[in-house]
Design a protein around this motif. Structure first.
Motif, PDB file in Angstrom:
ATOM      1  N   GLY A 155       0.838  -1.181  -0.069  1.00  0.00           N
ATOM      2  CA  GLY A 155      -0.082  -0.057   0.042  1.00  0.00           C
ATOM      3  C   GLY A 155       0.842   1.296   0.184  1.00  0.00           C
ATOM      4  O   GLY A 155       2.072   1.238  -0.021  1.00  0.00           O
ATOM      5  N   THR A 156       0.105   2.351   0.024  1.00  0.00           N
ATOM      6  CA  THR A 156       0.736   3.667  -0.043  1.00  0.00           C
ATOM      7  C   THR A 156       0.721   4.381   1.228  1.00  0.00           C
ATOM      8  O   THR A 156       1.797   4.705   1.920  1.00  0.00           O
ATOM      9  N   ASP A 329       1.863  -2.678  -4.569  1.00  0.00           N
ATOM     10  CA  ASP A 329       0.358  -3.221  -4.393  1.00  0.00           C
ATOM     11  C   ASP A 329      -0.045  -3.924  -5.889  1.00  0.00           C
ATOM     12  O   ASP A 329       0.607  -3.884  -6.931  1.00  0.00           O
ATOM     13  N   ARG A 357       1.448   6.383  -7.083  1.00  0.00           N
ATOM     14  CA  ARG A 357       0.512   5.897  -6.010  1.00  0.00           C
ATOM     15  C   ARG A 357       0.192   4.230  -6.351  1.00  0.00           C
ATOM     16  O   ARG A 357       0.128   4.166  -7.718  1.00  0.00           O
ATOM     17  N   ALA A 359      -2.445   1.200  -5.304  1.00  0.00           N
ATOM     18  CA  ALA A 359      -3.572   0.761  -4.541  1.00  0.00           C
ATOM     19  C   ALA A 359      -3.884  -0.634  -4.773  1.00  0.00           C
ATOM     20  O   ALA A 359      -3.802  -1.421  -5.755  1.00  0.00           O
ATOM     21  N   ASP A 364      -9.085   3.480  -6.633  1.00  0.00           N
ATOM     22  CA  ASP A 364      -8.408   4.095  -5.647  1.00  0.00           C
ATOM     23  C   ASP A 364      -7.140   4.801  -5.728  1.00  0.00           C
ATOM     24  O   ASP A 364      -6.507   5.672  -4.981  1.00  0.00           O
TER      25      ASP A 364
END
Length: 409
Positions: A155-156, A329, A357, A359, A364
């Motif tokens: 995840g971030t 992710d 990012r 997700a 997301d």
């Protein structure tokens, strides 16, 4: 009085005669002047012709030309090789030996090592002029080892640089890839297959080993050794002069990847969407370079994606202000922009900005702020390649220095 009048008449007559004669004298001088100038020019040119000699570069330019021949053009058999076994290995030393096996086809045997113990040994076969110069075939076979690859969690937003754990892997691999351009330019078709085994094990280095922090139940693929048969197919539009270095054109591709695990435990699919555009400004003295990439991965039915095969961001080719493999992710988004300035024929300078990012769901990827960085870079390049790239990148997690043997995108 008569004498005076006669004298005045003689003077006036002499003045009129002089006035009448002066145009002819002037014309005679003007007529003689072009001839004299032409003769002078011809004499000067003849003198210069006896002093002509070939241009001889100075010592500095001869040194630059020699370095370009060795590092950039690839016209030597023994050559440096700076590609690490895996991203994040640190400064890399290596060398290769290139040998033509026909007029255009060649083989290249090469290897590299880093101070942290990353190793790579491989052989490459290149056939660049297949199908009437429309196809390029590349085949690889080799072995590599990475000793301390970073893993920070999945995840971030819920990960920290302080959560780092290291893992290692050894990987034998063999692959073949064919690029085909039906019209020689623009339309790009690519297909290939790779067979490899990822033997994941405990990591070394200052951070704890990944098996000390996680278990196979809490981290998918921990301690696994999947053997993948990995076919890929891509279609795209490519107007660049070269993938290794270009100042104009763009690349737009969609790539479909299938990772088939021979044991039926860790198989998955991944689709990559990528767009690159170079916009030259002022006769390409300046270049605005833009890059975007989205990776979407899905596990095969009843199987799982191992943690070390998840899409990732961080390092010298994505988020340059963060450590390699910083964010992982199932889905990833990356956008990059660079303002490149041509310093001279072999050196570029660039200001850059990265944002991205990861997700679990594609929806997301843009629902929260992206991680970002900015910085300054220098690239030593030739007409078709970028063998050395040095960059300083700043993010909210600190300052990073990037050394790479290829262009960022």
């Amino acid at each position: 009085m008569c004498i005076i009048h006669r004298s005045r008449a003689l003077i006036a007559g002499a003045a009129m005669a002089a006035a009448l004669m002066s145009p002819s004298l002037t014309s005679a001088q003007d007529a003689a002047t072009p001839s004299s100038r032409t003769a002078l020019i011809e004499e000067t040119q003849a003198k210069k012709a006896t002093q002509l000699h070939p241009f001889e570069p100075g010592k500095a330019e001869r040194l630059i030309n020699r370095a370009e021949a060795v590092f950039l053009t690839g016209n030597v058999r023994v050559h440096p090789f700076f590609e690490s076994a895996y991203a994040g290995g640190g400064f890399t030393l290596g060398a290769g030996y290139m040998q033509h096996v026909s007029a255009y086809n060649l083989v290249d045997f090469r290897g590299s090592i880093t101070f942290s113990g990353y190793k790579r040994i491989e052989a490459m076969f290149l056939a660049p002029r297949l199908f009437d110069r429309r196809g390029v075939l590349t085949a690889f076979g080799g072995w590599r080892e990475a000793t301390q690859v970073g893993f920070y969690g999945i995840g971030t937003a819920n990960t920290s640089k302080d959560d780092r754990a290291n893992y290692a892997f050894k990987q034998p691999y063999a692959s073949a890839l064919l690029e085909y351009r039906p019209t020689r330019r623009y339309l790009l078709l690519r297909g290939g297959v790779e067979v490899s085994t990822w033997d994941q094990g405990p990591g070394s280095g200052a951070a704890p080993s990944v098996d000390e922090v996680y278990t196979p139940e809490t981290l998918s693929g921990l301690g696994a050794s999947p053997t993948y048969v990995h076919p890929e197919v891509a279609i795209g539009f490519d107007s660049r002069t070269s993938p290794g270095y270009t100042r104009s054109g763009g690349l737009y591709t969609v790539t479909f990847n299938q990772f088939h695990d021979t044991d039926g435990r860790f198989g998955f699919q991944r689709t990559d969407y990528e767009a690159i555009q170079h916009i030259p400004i002022l006769r390409d003295t300046w270049v605005l370079a833009l890059h975007g990439r989205v990776e979407v991965a899905d596990a095969s039915e009843g199987q799982a994606i191992p943690f070390f095969m998840l899409p990732a961001l961080g390092g010298g080719s994505s988020l340059r202000g963060f450590p390699s493999w910083r964010f992982r992710d199932r889905n990833s988004l990356l956008v990059q922009a660079e303002w490149r300035v041509l310093v001279n024929r072999f050196l570029d300078m660039a200001l850059f900005y990265d944002a991205g990012r990861v997700a679990a769901e594609t929806g997301d990827l843009t629902d929260a702020p992206l991680k970002s960085d900015y910085g300054l870079g220098f690239r030593v390049h030739g007409p078709l390649a970028t063998p050395l790239r040095i960059e300083l990148a700043k993010s909210n997690e600190g300052l990073a220095i990037v050394f790479s043997a290829k262009a960022p995108f």
